[in-house]
Design a protein around this motif. Sequence first.
Motif, mmCIF file in Angstrom:
data_model
loop_
_atom_site.group_PDB
_atom_site.id
_atom_site.type_symbol
_atom_site.label_atom_id
_atom_site.label_comp_id
_atom_site.label_asym_id
_atom_site.label_seq_id
_atom_site.Cartn_x
_atom_site.Cartn_y
_atom_site.Cartn_z
ATOM 1 N N ARG A 40 0.842 -1.202 0.000
ATOM 2 C CA ARG A 40 0.000 0.000 0.000
ATOM 3 C C ARG A 40 0.872 1.245 0.000
ATOM 4 O O ARG A 40 1.943 1.284 0.606
ATOM 5 C CB ARG A 40 -0.908 0.004 1.225
ATOM 6 C CG ARG A 40 -2.113 -0.909 1.140
ATOM 7 C CD ARG A 40 -2.843 -0.936 2.471
ATOM 8 N NE ARG A 40 -3.134 0.396 2.979
ATOM 9 C CZ ARG A 40 -4.359 0.881 3.169
ATOM 10 N NH1 ARG A 40 -5.422 0.132 2.893
ATOM 11 N NH2 ARG A 40 -4.550 2.103 3.661
ATOM 12 N N ASP A 48 0.419 4.111 1.487
ATOM 13 C CA ASP A 48 0.655 4.745 2.792
ATOM 14 C C ASP A 48 1.765 4.038 3.549
ATOM 15 O O ASP A 48 2.535 4.682 4.282
ATOM 16 C CB ASP A 48 -0.632 4.797 3.617
ATOM 17 C CG ASP A 48 -1.264 3.440 3.839
ATOM 18 O OD1 ASP A 48 -0.916 2.477 3.131
ATOM 19 O OD2 ASP A 48 -2.122 3.320 4.744
ATOM 20 N N PHE A 70 -1.586 13.209 2.266
ATOM 21 C CA PHE A 70 -2.314 12.736 1.096
ATOM 22 C C PHE A 70 -3.437 13.715 0.772
ATOM 23 O O PHE A 70 -4.298 13.976 1.622
ATOM 24 C CB PHE A 70 -2.881 11.343 1.346
ATOM 25 C CG PHE A 70 -1.859 10.250 1.323
ATOM 26 C CD1 PHE A 70 -1.663 9.479 0.187
ATOM 27 C CD2 PHE A 70 -1.075 9.988 2.443
ATOM 28 C CE1 PHE A 70 -0.706 8.473 0.163
ATOM 29 C CE2 PHE A 70 -0.122 8.988 2.432
ATOM 30 C CZ PHE A 70 0.066 8.220 1.279
ATOM 31 N N LYS A 75 -4.069 6.293 -0.448
ATOM 32 C CA LYS A 75 -3.335 5.453 0.498
ATOM 33 C C LYS A 75 -3.478 3.973 0.172
ATOM 34 O O LYS A 75 -2.592 3.171 0.483
ATOM 35 C CB LYS A 75 -3.819 5.704 1.928
ATOM 36 C CG LYS A 75 -3.586 7.113 2.441
ATOM 37 C CD LYS A 75 -4.111 7.269 3.862
ATOM 38 C CE LYS A 75 -3.883 8.679 4.393
ATOM 39 N NZ LYS A 75 -4.361 8.839 5.776
ATOM 40 N N GLU A 76 -4.578 3.607 -0.433
ATOM 41 C CA GLU A 76 -4.873 2.194 -0.671
ATOM 42 C C GLU A 76 -4.298 1.671 -1.981
ATOM 43 O O GLU A 76 -4.358 0.462 -2.239
ATOM 44 C CB GLU A 76 -6.387 1.972 -0.640
ATOM 45 C CG GLU A 76 -7.022 2.349 0.690
ATOM 46 C CD GLU A 76 -8.518 2.116 0.707
ATOM 47 O OE1 GLU A 76 -9.029 1.511 -0.257
ATOM 48 O OE2 GLU A 76 -9.173 2.543 1.677
#
Length: 388
Positions: free
Chosen positions: A316, A318, A334, A340-341
């Motif tokens: 991921r 993040d 962000f 983030k995903e």
Amino acid sequence: MNDLEHNENDYKALASKWLDGTITQEEEVRFASWYNREENQKLTIPEEFAVNESVHRNRMLAEINKRIGVNKKMQLWPKLVAAALIGALFISGLYLLIRPFAKDEAAMIVLKRQDIPAGKNKAILTLANGKVLALSDLAVGAQSRHDGAIITKNRDGQLQYQVVDAENNTNEIAYNTISTPRGGQYQVNLPDGTKIWLNSASSLKFPTSFKKLGERKVELHGEGYFEVAKDKTRQFRVVSNQQTVTVYGTHFNINAYSDEDEKVTTLLEGSVDVNHVLLQPNEQSVIKGGQVKVQPADVETVMAWKNGYFRFEEERLDVIMKKVSRWYDVDVEFDNPALKELEFGVVTSRSGNLSGILKMLEMTHEVYFTIRDKKITVMNYTKSDHAR
């Protein structure tokens, strides 16, 4: 070597510099000029490539590996095929077979950022008496002794901190703490022969002598790799966030940052006990919510930081940016939480400037970054971003 071969090798070298973030502004202009000239070449896309991505990927990666070999300094995993080909094709001299770049996209080569250099060997030692030493201030070859600690910097510029048994008759056990800041890493050599490497934003608390203790016990915050010297008479314990790791002599890595949801211990050789759960080599324990789960370990990925590179496999964004933040001592925000995903696969050196890894991620056309005052902003990619 003829002029054509000379120019080709010159541009391959510039491509490599551009990818790892070491290219100068003047070199970027030369590289951009060459790239813009080559982009108008006719592109041929075999029919089977368009209908079978797997065949396309395998054939292209096989050709890349044949021409340039496996290069851990710069790779993007097949999930992001376009990005993998962009990076590898620059170095190999092949033409891009996925799609042509427009000239406004090529402008991404000439970036003007507030670039940030990679982290380095630096740490702070807090002695039992409260005195604080900046270990990076030592001159090459210099030695300094404080309360049973010998601090040296060798000819290669590597900082080494070694604890020797204290020479006093008091029964009081004194503890020192070595801490790495964000953007730092360090190696610690304990008096029993145990070697420990600390990652960024980590600390290790240890006794100045093990002689008067029935066990060898240290406290870790953050991440560390341990090569524990064998001693069947005294076990070695590492106390960290939510876990205690007990060994007699073995090699393992602990990732126990307080801002991570999972605390991960990975065993390379020997055996370890994590909260009374036994691990075998190439296994790792994952603690989350107080529960211990044992699973197979990707040792190469776990050990990448210690071996000098980033390695992310379907990770991921993040998580990636959290590690980037620690190593380059930057903050990350962000613009869109959904970013983030996104998952990426990247392998790149940790020795290059920050812009190197950001450029690689941008080549996926999924994200775009800005750097300002040591803060990275992550945004959705749009084609107009590369006009800059």
